[in-house]
Design an enzyme around this catalytic site. Structure first.
Site, PDB file in Angstrom:
ATOM      1  N   SER A 178       0.993  -1.597   0.161  1.00 16.39           N
ATOM      2  CA  SER A 178      -0.230  -0.117   0.087  1.00 16.39           C
ATOM      3  C   SER A 178       1.162   1.355  -0.047  1.00 16.39           C
ATOM      4  O   SER A 178       1.570   1.343  -0.039  1.00 16.39           O
ATOM      5  CB  SER A 178      -0.794   0.017   0.989  1.00 16.39           C
ATOM      6  OG  SER A 178      -2.196   0.745   0.802  1.00 16.39           O
ATOM      7  N   ARG A 250     -11.718   5.838   9.381  1.00 21.55           N
ATOM      8  CA  ARG A 250     -11.422   4.500   9.594  1.00 21.55           C
ATOM      9  C   ARG A 250     -12.451   3.943   8.700  1.00 21.55           C
ATOM     10  O   ARG A 250     -11.617   2.354   8.242  1.00 21.55           O
ATOM     11  CB  ARG A 250     -11.045   3.984  11.102  1.00 21.55           C
ATOM     12  CG  ARG A 250     -10.403   2.947  11.099  1.00 21.55           C
ATOM     13  CD  ARG A 250      -9.464   2.206  10.246  1.00 21.55           C
ATOM     14  NE  ARG A 250      -8.356   0.998  10.383  1.00 21.55           N
ATOM     15  CZ  ARG A 250      -7.483   0.388  10.355  1.00 21.55           C
ATOM     16  NH1 ARG A 250      -6.464   1.272   9.740  1.00 21.55           N
ATOM     17  NH2 ARG A 250      -6.760  -0.223  10.449  1.00 21.55           N
ATOM     18  N   ASP A 343      -8.642  -6.693  -5.023  1.00 19.20           N
ATOM     19  CA  ASP A 343      -8.841  -5.591  -3.476  1.00 19.20           C
ATOM     20  C   ASP A 343      -9.134  -4.632  -5.274  1.00 19.20           C
ATOM     21  O   ASP A 343      -9.174  -4.297  -5.473  1.00 19.20           O
ATOM     22  CB  ASP A 343      -7.392  -5.146  -4.522  1.00 19.20           C
ATOM     23  CG  ASP A 343      -6.868  -4.037  -3.644  1.00 19.20           C
ATOM     24  OD1 ASP A 343      -7.462  -2.978  -3.404  1.00 19.20           O
ATOM     25  OD2 ASP A 343      -4.929  -3.497  -2.787  1.00 19.20           O
ATOM     26  N   HIS A 373      -8.038  -5.942  -0.377  1.00 24.21           N
ATOM     27  CA  HIS A 373      -6.365  -4.709  -0.264  1.00 24.21           C
ATOM     28  C   HIS A 373      -5.520  -5.738   1.626  1.00 24.21           C
ATOM     29  O   HIS A 373      -4.567  -6.085   1.130  1.00 24.21           O
ATOM     30  CB  HIS A 373      -6.896  -3.323   0.164  1.00 24.21           C
ATOM     31  CG  HIS A 373      -6.144  -2.666  -0.011  1.00 24.21           C
ATOM     32  ND1 HIS A 373      -4.824  -2.369  -0.798  1.00 24.21           N
ATOM     33  CD2 HIS A 373      -4.996  -1.756   1.014  1.00 24.21           C
ATOM     34  CE1 HIS A 373      -3.615  -1.900  -0.538  1.00 24.21           C
ATOM     35  NE2 HIS A 373      -4.367  -1.956   0.503  1.00 24.21           N
ATOM     36  N   ASP A 374      -6.874  -5.230   1.972  1.00 25.94           N
ATOM     37  CA  ASP A 374      -6.377  -6.648   3.397  1.00 25.94           C
ATOM     38  C   ASP A 374      -5.842  -7.982   3.376  1.00 25.94           C
ATOM     39  O   ASP A 374      -5.333  -8.606   3.911  1.00 25.94           O
ATOM     40  CB  ASP A 374      -7.012  -6.742   4.765  1.00 25.94           C
ATOM     41  CG  ASP A 374      -6.740  -5.488   4.984  1.00 25.94           C
ATOM     42  OD1 ASP A 374      -6.408  -4.133   5.611  1.00 25.94           O
ATOM     43  OD2 ASP A 374      -8.342  -4.973   6.212  1.00 25.94           O
TER      44      ASP A 374
END
Lengths: 398, 398
Positions: A178, A250, A343, A373-374
Site C-alpha cells: 500500500s 477509519r 483489491d 486489499h487487506d
C-alpha cells in the site's frame, strides 16, 4: 489493517464514559521506547515549499545484522497507519504486534537471521518519528496544525538519511504494501543505484481520482469533529480528541480495504444488538466497523492521519520527471509487483500500469484472496512464495 | 443522483458565509405545492412497532389519465433522495427537474399520453409527504428526532392507500431504480394480485453487509455534525443545519454511485484549485464531490436521509416470509430485472439473486455503462428499450 475482530468484546468502561479515549495515541518523546532507535536529521527539505525544512528525529527498528559485504540489507516500508514495528509482539512501548510477522522474522521469507531488516516510522507519523503531536522546537508546544504537509518523496529522503547512517549503500530489497509500496517505487525512481530490488504490494505508481475521492470523505469527517479544533486538540481542557471523526475515517477506509464478497459472507444481514428494525438495533457489520474505528482511535493521531492522506494524494512517481516511464527508466534492479485479485482500492489495473512503466518485462503477480486489499496481511502463502523467489533472484545476481 | 457538474461554478456568497444554507431544505405545509396533490392517511401502522402508527399526508403527482378499463396505471417508485417529481421541470415548488425525464413523459417509453403515471414522495421523505421536518400533530413543533423509523414495507402500505384512492386495482407496472426498485419488489411480494409487472433497476432484494457498511459511515458523519443536535435542528437559534455532515454522507454515497474507471477518466489527478502539493490546493475530483455535497444539502433534509438509510438497511423481502423465493412465489406478473455492469453499489450478483428468486425464468438484463450505479440516469438507451419491451408484453397479456 489488522483484523482480530474475533477477540473483541465491547469495553463497558469506555461506553460508560469512565475512561475517555486519549486526544491522541501518538508516542511522545519520553515515552517507553521499546525496540525503537532514533536518528536526528537536521533540516529535511520539504517538496511542497522550496524554502521549507524541518528538523526531524526518525524512530526506527532493526532486526539482524549488516554483513561485511553490506549486501544483506532490506528496507520494509510501512503502510498508511503502520509504524516501525514490522515484526515482534505488542507491549513495552509498542501498541500493536508486528504488522508483517508472517513475512518478516526468524525463519520467515525475509529471514532476520540472514537479512539486516530496517523499518522507520515515516515523518509526520505518530509512533516515534517527529509528527504533529511532538513539541515544536521553538515553543515546545505540540506542532498541531502547524506541522508541514509532507510528500512521500520527503519521507523517502528521510529514509535515505537513515540508510547513510546505517552504512547501507544499497538495499537488497525495498518492499512495502500500500503506501509502503508507493515509497518502494519512489526509492527506485529517486535512488536507482541504491536499490537492487523493489517489492510493491497492493499499490499504485500514482494515486487515482477514486483513491483521492475516498480520502476526501475521510478528511472531511475528521475536520467536522468539533474536538478536532482545526488540528490543535492536544492541550484541550477537556482532554477530548477527534476520535469520532478519526473513527469515521477509519470505517470508510476499512470498507475499502475489504471486499463486498467477504463482508457479505462474513456478516450478511446478521444482527449484533437487538432488532435492527428498531432504531437502537445494530447489524453485525456495523458493530465490526465500530470496533475498527475505536481501535484505530486508540493507536493513532488524527493530524498524522491527515498528513498520510496528503502524502498519498500527492503521490505521482512521474511528477516533474517527464512521466512514469521516464521516472523509472534508470532503475536496473529486479521488481516484484503484486496485486490482490479482490483489491478494490488498488485494483489490478494500478499494478499493471506500474509494471508496464518499469524497465524490463515485469509481470504482475496476482494473488488470490477473498478479502480485498487487506489480503496482503491475512492470506500470506502466495506473498511469502513470491518474496522468497525475489530474494533468491537478487542473491543469485550478487 | 444527477450530475450537471459542468454547469456549476463555486458560489462566492456561500463561501463567504453571506447566505447560509438552510437548516433543512424540506418542503413544508404552506409552501408552494407545484404539481403536488395530497392524500391524508390516518393511522398508518409501523412495522418496527406493533403498537405504533402515524398519521401521514402523502404528496404525489400524476401524469395522464386512468382509462375506463383502469388497466393503464404505472407506479414509479423514487430512489433514496428522489421525490414525486419524476417528470417535468424545476421551479414552482419543485427544487429539481424530473429525475427520470428520459423514461417518463409524453412520447417517452412510459408515455404519459397513454399511461396514467403516479409517483408519491415516500413517508419520512422531505418533498411534501409527512416527514421529520413536518409539524408533530400534538405540539405543532417539528417531529425531528421523534419521527418514527419506517421500513420500506410501511412505505409500500402508504402507496397502496394511494392506489385505492386513485381507483387503481392493479398496476400495469411498478418500476423504480435503487431504493425504488426495492419497493417494486416489495409490491410484488405484498400485493401480487395488484401488480402485473415490476421493473427493478440497479437494486437488490435484500440489502447486503457491504451496503449497510457504506450507510454506517454516512449515518455517523451526519450524527457527528454539531449542528445535527440529535435530530432537533429545525428551530436552532443560529439557523444552521447539519449540512456539513449531510454533505459528507453524500460524498461517500456519490462515490459509490460512480465507477472507478469513470472518476479516473474524467478527473484523473487534475488540479482544480492551486497546487495540490500545498495544503490549500484541491484536486478536481475533490471539488466535484464538494459540489455534490453542497447541492444535496440545498435540497434535502438530514433526518429524512437517516430515515431512508434505516429503510434501506432493513430491506429484506424474505424477512418473516420464509425467505426470498417463498416471499415472491405468489407473484404471477412479468418482471424486468436490470443491472448496470459497472454498478459497484448494487452489483450484478444482487440482480441475479433477485431474478433467481422470482417465479418463472427471469433473466437479468445487463446494461453497459461506464458510470456505475448512476448509469440508470445517464445512459438511457438500453433502459428505454427494455422498459418499452416490458410494456409491450404486459399489454399483449391484457
Amino acid at each position: 489493517m489488522d483484523d482480530d475482530y474475533s477477540s473483541w468484546v465491547p469495553d463497558a468502561e469506555v461506553e460508560e464514559g469512565l475512561r475517555p479515549l486519549p486526544a491522541s495515541a501518538a508516542w511522545l518523546p519520553g515515552d517507553e521506547p521499546g525496540r525503537r532507535q532514533f536518528l536526528a536529521i537536521e533540516g529535511l527539505p520539504l517538496e511542497s515549499d522550496p524554502l521549507g525544512w524541518i528538523d526531524v528525529t526518525l524512530a526506527y527498528e532493526t532486526w539482524g545484522h549488516l554483513n561485511e559485504a553490506r549486501d544483506n540489507a532490506v528496507y520494509v516500508a510501512h503502510a498508511f497507519t503502520g509504524d516501525s514495528h514490522v515484526s515482534g509482539v505488542a507491549g513495552d512501548g509498542h501498541l500493536t504486534g508486528g504488522w508483517w510477522n508472517g513475512l518478516v522474522g526468524p525463519g520467515r521469507p525475509i529471514d532476520t537471521d540472514r537479512y539486516f531488516v530496517v523499518c522507520a516510522n515515516v515523518v509526520g507519523g505518530c509512533q516515534g518519528t517527529t509528527g504533529p503531536a511532538h513539541p515544536h522546537p521553538v515553543d515546545g508546544l505540540p506542532w498541531g496544525s502547524r506541522f508541514p504537509w509532507l510528500t512521500l518523496r520527503d519521507m523517502v529522503q528521510a529514509e535515505a538519511h537513515l540508510a547513510d547512517h546505517l552504512g547501507v549503500d544499497s538495499w537488497a530489497l525495498v518492499i512495502g504494501p500500500s503506501m509502503g509500496g508507493m515509497r518502494a517505487v519512489e526509492w527506485a525512481a529517486t535512488f536507482p543505484e541504491r536499490v537492487r530490488a523493489i517489492g510493491a504490494v497492493g499499490t499504485t505508481a500514482e494515486t487515482t481520482a477514486e483513491q483521492i475521492a475516498w480520502n476526501a470523505a475521510q478528511t472531511a469527517a475528521i475536520r467536522l469533529d468539533p474536538a478536532f479544533r482545526g488540528g490543535d486538540y492536544y492541550g484541550a481542557a477537556d482532554g477530548a480528541g477527534p476520535y469520532l471523526g478519526l473513527g469515521i475515517a477509519r470505517a470508510i477506509a476499512h470498507t475499502t480495504y475489504r471486499s463486498e464478497q467477504e463482508l457479505d459472507a462474513r456478516f450478511g444481514r446478521r444482527a449484533q444488538i437487538g432488532d435492527p428494525l428498531a432504531p437502537d438495533g445494530m447489524f453485525a457489520v456495523e458493530s465490526y466497523l465500530d470496533h475498527h474505528a475505536d481501535k484505530l482511535a486508540r493507536r493513532f493521531d488524527a493530524n498524522s492521519y491527515l498528513r498520510m492522506i496528503h502524502a498519498v494524494n500527492t503521490h505521482d512517481v512521474g511528477r516533474g520527471r517527464g512521466g512514469l516511464a521516464a521516472a523509472l527508466a534508470g532503475f536496473e534492479g529486479d521488481a516484484l509487483v503484486i496485486a490482490i485479485d479482490s483489491d478494490r482500492l488498488y485494483p489490478l489495473s494500478n499494478s499493471e500500469r506500474l509494471a508496464a512503466a518499469l524497465p524490463g518485462a515485469v509481470e504482475v503477480t496476482v494473488l488470490h484472496s477473498d478479502i480485498g486489499h487487506d489480503g496482503f496481511l491475512v492470506d500470506s502463502t502466495g506473498l511469502n512464495d513470491a518474496v522468497e523467489g525475489l530474494l533468491r533472484r537478487v542473491q543469485a545476481r550478487v
